[in-house]
Write an enzyme that holds these catalytic residues in place. Structure first.
Site: not given
Length: 306
Positions: A79, A238, A242, A265
């Site tokens: 973030h 969101h 990321d 991720h």
């Protein structure tokens, strides 16, 4: 010429570590040209510096973590890195007195506010962009992510969650990046999680700092947060946030199109590693101001010093 950027002066904040639940103090300091982003664990003696590089991302379970060869780690960088990427900050030293970055409110918005409040300093060296020349793609089952040539920086992202609340929302978004668009449309999107997972994590001493103050929490049917969502499509936004943070460990702002389906991720980092390994797929370039392919103009009210 478009110049590199750092913060004008040091800025400090405190927050809670998502997994430890402990108080964390973090400072962001100016850094010379061509430094990149360097994180420093000040709670260790001596302090340990870890440069933000794709090959040092060695943990991607529920967050992005940098881990050096000695096993020293700094977790949950994504973030903060999204905010650095979104504001076009090339160089900074980030000091933290814990093994994780504070979660703040679960979005990039507190970091954007912090960075804008202290001011952004242009530096006397050309900003380098990583321009995509050939498509690079990674896959994992039905999940995939790719970077391909494009004149600016575009994101085409889709998620696919079998949950009634998420299914009702828009699960696909295309955006042409600019700092203004990032701050307005992406930066406030919070991380989200499911109550069933949170209970399991806490039983295993994880997510001890997680709460409705820093995440969107869902049960089997609905959002549990009393104030609801910040955006109707906060979930996909969101995931884009990321990705911005995860891609920034490439070391440069990207000129190209990022397309992804159900990525997280791990796959984001695999894509950056695959890109950097394929040296004919990219080049480093600089631009005059009137040729800028990506706009890092900071929104009204924030200061950029030249």
């Amino acid at each position: 010429m478009i110049f590199q950027r750092t913060v004008k002066e040091m800025v400090k904040t405190t927050g809670v570590g998502l997994h430890s639940g402990n108080k964390v103090t973090l400072s962001i300091k100016p850094a010379p040209v061509n430094t990149g982003i360097v994180l420093v664990r000040t709670d260790l003696e001596p302090a340990v510096a870890i440069p933000a590089k794709a090959d040092l991302v060695r943990e991607t379970t529920m967050c992005t973590a940098l881990v050096n060869d000695e096993g020293v780690r700094i977790s949950t960088i994504e973030h903060l890195f999204a905010a650095l990427a979104g504001l076009g900050i090339d160089n900074a030293v980030i000091e933290v007195d814990a093994p994780e970055i504070p979660i703040m409110d679960g979005s990039a918005s507190p970091w954007v506010f912090l960075l804008q409040s202290v001011g952004i300093q242009e530096q006397a060296s050309a900003k380098k962009y990583l321009r995509i020349k050939n498509t690079v793609r990674v896959e994992d089952g039905d999940k995939w992510a790719e970077l391909k040539p494009f004149k600016g920086f575009r994101v085409d992202f889709a998620i696919d969650f079998n949950h009634p609340e998420i299914a009702r929302s828009q699960q696909h978004m295309v955006m042409d990046f600019s700092t203004s668009a990032f701050v307005r449309d992406i930066s406030r999107a919070r991380t989200f999680g499911f109550m069933r997972d949170i209970e399991y994590l806490r039983a295993n001493n994880l997510a001890l700092g997680g709460s409705m103050e820093n995440a969107v929490v869902l049960d089997e049917y609905r959002v549990l947060n009393p104030d609801g969502l910040r955006y109707e499509d906060e979930f996909v936004k969101h995931k884009i946030l990321d990705a911005f943070g995860d891609l920034y460990v490439a070391g440069y702002a990207i000129v190209g199109e990022f397309c992804a389906f159900k990525t997280g991720h791990a796959l984001n980092n695999q894509l950056v590693r695959a890109l950097l390994a394929q040296q004919d797929a990219w080049e480093l370039v600089s631009f005059e101001k009137d040729e800028a392919p990506v706009s890092f103009s900071v929104p009204t009210g924030a200061a950029v010093f030249t």
